[in-house]
Design a protein around this motif. Structure first.
Motif, PDB file in Angstrom:
ATOM      1  N   VAL A 142      78.447  26.936  38.973  1.00 44.78           N
ATOM      2  CA  VAL A 142      78.718  27.279  37.581  1.00 44.78           C
ATOM      3  C   VAL A 142      80.164  26.946  37.291  1.00 44.78           C
ATOM      4  O   VAL A 142      81.057  27.362  38.034  1.00 44.78           O
ATOM      5  CB  VAL A 142      78.491  28.776  37.316  1.00 44.78           C
ATOM      6  CG1 VAL A 142      78.884  29.127  35.896  1.00 44.78           C
ATOM      7  CG2 VAL A 142      77.045  29.129  37.536  1.00 44.78           C
ATOM      8  N   GLU A 143      80.373  26.168  36.236  1.00 39.33           N
ATOM      9  CA  GLU A 143      81.745  25.869  35.843  1.00 39.33           C
ATOM     10  C   GLU A 143      82.032  26.615  34.538  1.00 39.33           C
ATOM     11  O   GLU A 143      82.677  27.651  34.532  1.00 39.33           O
ATOM     12  CB  GLU A 143      81.930  24.364  35.704  1.00 39.33           C
ATOM     13  CG  GLU A 143      83.392  23.984  35.544  1.00 39.33           C
ATOM     14  CD  GLU A 143      83.594  22.485  35.471  1.00 39.33           C
ATOM     15  OE1 GLU A 143      82.661  21.717  35.782  1.00 39.33           O
ATOM     16  OE2 GLU A 143      84.693  22.077  35.067  1.00 39.33           O
ATOM     17  N   THR A 144      81.497  26.132  33.429  1.00 43.24           N
ATOM     18  CA  THR A 144      81.718  26.822  32.149  1.00 43.24           C
ATOM     19  C   THR A 144      80.670  27.910  31.909  1.00 43.24           C
ATOM     20  O   THR A 144      80.868  28.786  31.075  1.00 43.24           O
ATOM     21  CB  THR A 144      81.616  25.820  30.995  1.00 43.24           C
ATOM     22  OG1 THR A 144      80.278  25.282  30.985  1.00 43.24           O
ATOM     23  CG2 THR A 144      82.619  24.697  31.139  1.00 43.24           C
ATOM     24  N   GLU A 174      68.506  24.381  37.088  1.00 42.19           N
ATOM     25  CA  GLU A 174      68.267  25.502  36.175  1.00 42.19           C
ATOM     26  C   GLU A 174      66.852  25.502  35.611  1.00 42.19           C
ATOM     27  O   GLU A 174      66.364  26.519  35.125  1.00 42.19           O
ATOM     28  CB  GLU A 174      69.278  25.474  35.015  1.00 42.19           C
ATOM     29  CG  GLU A 174      70.712  25.752  35.422  1.00 42.19           C
ATOM     30  CD  GLU A 174      71.443  24.533  35.963  1.00 42.19           C
ATOM     31  OE1 GLU A 174      70.812  23.464  36.123  1.00 42.19           O
ATOM     32  OE2 GLU A 174      72.643  24.654  36.245  1.00 42.19           O
ATOM     33  N   SER A 206      67.357  17.962  43.644  1.00 43.17           N
ATOM     34  CA  SER A 206      68.523  17.076  43.582  1.00 43.17           C
ATOM     35  C   SER A 206      69.396  17.325  42.355  1.00 43.17           C
ATOM     36  O   SER A 206      70.510  16.825  42.279  1.00 43.17           O
ATOM     37  CB  SER A 206      68.078  15.620  43.541  1.00 43.17           C
ATOM     38  OG  SER A 206      67.173  15.365  44.553  1.00 43.17           O
TER      39      SER A 206
HETATM   40  C1  PRP Z   1      76.290  21.114  37.839  1.00 43.01           C
HETATM   41  C2  PRP Z   1      75.552  22.368  38.244  1.00 43.01           C
HETATM   42  C3  PRP Z   1      75.078  22.910  36.942  1.00 43.01           C
HETATM   43  C4  PRP Z   1      76.169  22.509  35.967  1.00 43.01           C
HETATM   44  C5  PRP Z   1      77.078  23.687  35.723  1.00 43.01           C
HETATM   45  O1  PRP Z   1      75.395  20.087  37.695  1.00 43.01           O
HETATM   46  O2  PRP Z   1      74.518  22.067  39.162  1.00 43.01           O
HETATM   47  O3  PRP Z   1      73.856  22.330  36.566  1.00 43.01           O
HETATM   48  O4  PRP Z   1      76.899  21.442  36.576  1.00 43.01           O
HETATM   49  O5  PRP Z   1      78.110  23.390  34.810  1.00 43.01           O
HETATM   50  P1  PRP Z   1      78.437  24.362  33.579  1.00 43.01           P
HETATM   51  O6  PRP Z   1      78.536  25.769  34.124  1.00 43.01           O
HETATM   52  O7  PRP Z   1      79.761  23.856  33.073  1.00 43.01           O
HETATM   53  O8  PRP Z   1      77.346  24.250  32.566  1.00 43.01           O
HETATM   54  P2  PRP Z   1      75.877  18.587  37.541  1.00 43.01           P
HETATM   55  O9  PRP Z   1      76.537  18.367  36.226  1.00 43.01           O
HETATM   56  O10 PRP Z   1      76.721  18.234  38.712  1.00 43.01           O
HETATM   57  O11 PRP Z   1      74.502  17.765  37.478  1.00 43.01           O
HETATM   58  P3  PRP Z   1      73.099  17.901  38.197  1.00 43.01           P
HETATM   59  O12 PRP Z   1      72.329  18.982  37.534  1.00 43.01           O
HETATM   60  O13 PRP Z   1      72.462  16.574  38.011  1.00 43.01           O
HETATM   61  O14 PRP Z   1      73.363  18.203  39.644  1.00 43.01           O
END
Ligand code: PRP
Length: 206
Positions: free
Chosen positions: A158-160, A143, A139
């Motif tokens: 992946v965002e940042t 990582e 859920s």
């Molecule tokens: C999302 C995704 C990664 C993270 C990536 O999780 O699943 O864990 O953001 O972002 P980044 O590349 O900017 O570090 P989310 O914040 O939605 O939370 P979750 O792990 O609880 O699903």
């Protein structure tokens, strides 16, 4: 007067979605962000906004409880719901990737174990190349799975890139690009055509 119900994905896209709607003059984001109310109406009564988990946006819209929704393409690819997607909103830009430990050990048992919040995307991706995988659905905090030995790799957003980096993971391949989308229920698109057209035009101009 025709009222449109718009489902907004809570979480990573929520703030940008509300800013976009506010810039288009459709809602006051302060009310939405400062209270825990899950449904609010704008002053004119033309719009009702409901706030739901991202994966639930396609469900509300496909069933016609919400006429429209604002949600990431990642969620739409996972859900497979039958919705119209008239507009890419240019918010919440990110990628869906396969990632693994920088030092990836051989798993010694042939079948690749993939941890993910996106079981359908993962199964489709590896299935298309005939790679047998065991998909392990999580859920969140996906990582952690390779780090603790639950999986050999992950399929995740992946965002940042910071979460990957801080946990010693690297991108193996990019599956898809994702941004926020306006989605519309098929019946609403016909029955509330004028209101939906106006909403689409106003958001498209932003
Ligand atoms: C999302 C995704 C990664 C993270 C990536 O999780 O699943 O864990 O953001 O972002 P980044 O590349 O900017 O570090 P989310 O914040 O939605 O939370 P979750 O792990 O609880 O699903």
């Amino acid at each position: 007067m025709t009222q449109l119900t718009i489902a907004i994905a809570k979480g990573r896209l929520q703030k940008e979605s509300l800013e976009l709607l506010a810039n288009a003059g459709l809602c006051d984001p302060r009310e939405a962000l400062s209270s825990r109310r899950l449904a609010i109406e704008d002053e004119s009564g033309c719009f009702r906004f409901i706030f739901v988990k991202p994966m639930d946006v396609p469900v509300y819209v496909e069933h016609g409880i919400a006429d429209c929704g604002v949600v990431g393409r990642d969620v739409l690819l996972e859900s497979g719901a039958d919705l119209l997607q008239p507009l890419a909103l240019g918010i919440g830009r990110c990628r869906i990737v396969v990632a693994a430990l920088v030092e990836m050990p051989g798993n010694g048992h042939g079948m690749l174990r993939v941890a993910t919040k996106y079981p359908h995307i993962a199964a489709r991706h590896f299935g298309a190349r005939g790679q047998p995988v065991e998909v392990i659905e999580l859920s969140g905090s996906v990582e952690l799975a390779p780090v603790l030995g639950l999986a050999d790799c992950i399929v995740d957003l992946v965002e940042t890139g910071r979460t990957l980096r801080d946990n010693g993971l690297r991108i193996i391949e990019v599956i898809a690009e994702s941004t926020g989308r306006l989605v519309v229920n098929r019946a609403s698109y016909q029955l509330k055509a004028k209101a939906v057209e106006t909403l689409t035009a106003v958001l498209d101009a932003k």
